[in-house]
Design a protein around this motif. Sequence first.
Motif, short mmCIF file in Angstrom:
data_model
loop_
_atom_site.label_atom_id
_atom_site.label_comp_id
_atom_site.label_asym_id
_atom_site.label_seq_id
_atom_site.Cartn_x
_atom_site.Cartn_y
_atom_site.Cartn_z
N SER A 72 0.84 -1.20 0.00
CA SER A 72 0.00 0.00 0.00
C SER A 72 0.88 1.25 0.00
CB SER A 72 -0.91 0.00 1.23
OG SER A 72 -1.77 -1.12 1.23
N ALA A 73 0.28 2.39 -0.31
CA ALA A 73 1.01 3.65 -0.38
C ALA A 73 1.49 4.06 1.01
CB ALA A 73 0.13 4.74 -0.98
N PRO A 74 2.80 4.15 1.23
CA PRO A 74 3.33 4.41 2.57
C PRO A 74 2.84 5.71 3.21
CG PRO A 74 5.08 3.66 1.11
CD PRO A 74 3.88 3.93 0.25
N LEU A 75 2.79 6.79 2.44
CA LEU A 75 2.34 8.07 3.00
C LEU A 75 0.89 7.99 3.43
CD1 LEU A 75 3.98 10.59 0.48
CD2 LEU A 75 4.86 9.82 2.70
N ALA A 76 0.08 7.32 2.63
CA ALA A 76 -1.33 7.16 2.96
C ALA A 76 -1.50 6.30 4.21
CB ALA A 76 -2.08 6.55 1.78
N VAL A 77 -0.72 5.24 4.31
CA VAL A 77 -0.80 4.36 5.48
C VAL A 77 -0.43 5.11 6.75
CG1 VAL A 77 0.28 2.36 6.59
CG2 VAL A 77 -0.47 2.20 4.21
N LYS A 78 0.64 5.90 6.69
CA LYS A 78 1.06 6.65 7.87
C LYS A 78 0.01 7.67 8.29
CE LYS A 78 5.39 7.83 8.42
NZ LYS A 78 6.76 8.36 8.22
N SER A 79 -0.59 8.36 7.32
CA SER A 79 -1.62 9.34 7.65
C SER A 79 -2.85 8.66 8.24
CB SER A 79 -2.01 10.13 6.40
OG SER A 79 -0.93 10.92 5.94
N THR A 112 2.68 0.68 -8.08
CA THR A 112 4.00 0.59 -7.45
C THR A 112 4.26 1.91 -6.74
OG1 THR A 112 4.80 -0.88 -9.20
CG2 THR A 112 6.46 0.21 -7.84
N PHE A 113 4.15 1.89 -5.43
CA PHE A 113 4.28 3.11 -4.64
C PHE A 113 5.70 3.31 -4.16
CE2 PHE A 113 -0.26 1.89 -3.99
CZ PHE A 113 -0.83 2.99 -4.62
N MET A 114 6.17 4.55 -4.19
CA MET A 114 7.54 4.88 -3.82
C MET A 114 7.63 5.63 -2.49
SD MET A 114 8.99 3.44 -6.30
CE MET A 114 10.69 3.96 -6.05
N GLY A 115 6.50 6.00 -1.93
CA GLY A 115 6.53 6.71 -0.66
C GLY A 115 6.92 8.16 -0.78
N ARG A 116 6.53 8.77 -1.90
CA ARG A 116 6.80 10.20 -2.06
C ARG A 116 5.74 10.84 -2.95
NH1 ARG A 116 11.35 7.74 -4.99
NH2 ARG A 116 10.96 7.90 -7.23
#
Length: 271
Positions: free
Chosen positions: A213-220, A267-271
């Motif tokens: 999953s998209a890292p930024l979305a998961v963290k938020s 493919t998510f890169m976290g940015r």
Amino acid sequence: MTTLNPNSHSETDYTRLSVEVQGHVCLIGLNRADKRNAFDSHMISQLSTALTEYENNDALRCALIFAHGEHFTAGLDLMELQDKLDKGIFAFDETQIDPWGVSGKRRTKPVVVAVQGTCFTAGIELMLNSDVVIASEDCNFAQMEVQRGIMPFGGATVRFVQASGWQKAMPYLLTGKPFDATTADRLNLVSEVVAKGTQYERGLAMAQEIAQSAPLAVKSLLTSAQTARVEGNKQAFAELHGYLPALFHSEDAKEGVMAMIEKREATFMGR
């Protein structure tokens, strides 16, 4: 089971844990099987270090905590800890992740926990502070602090009650009586109960799925959910739209849309 290399992503000398990186997943294994993985002061400190390194490593997107041997944990090693409990062994500063989420730096990345066999006291509280719990059908649980003359201090007085409700939680908190995996599932303490011996593989599969999953979305998402749990719904709603501008303008959001249009996996890169 994967053979673990305790020094694969860190210079830390882990004597109570095994730590390995597999793709974007950090595998953290409780590795004191001869003591049923009871938490002594060294294991507590090393688990905090491992989770802090995971939190601070941008390449890592999910952690899986599991245990070597037949049992997840017998809880606290009270013989080793008896003269340390009032000396700050469970006090973590703003740079450290508290495995039990009572003090220290708030975790922003997901943690999956896979449990088997005995899972007592601090083990239950470790589960309660995680995001996904996979339990083997052979698990036996007990929040038995009151039978040792103390009380739970790793979050169970709050999170057990939040998960199960007052009337369901208090019989187990006030008596310390044991319960099985089926009961833990009914009490909302675990996400899934799986066949004996398959908890690690299922936990790893879940961690890998989360890591896609998209890292930024998961963290938020996690931050918002944790705010609601700790500070209340009103505060979580007040902050909700604040996450959106950065997410909508991220490369990951563009990738998510393109993947949908092109009917492929993103493919998510976290940015």
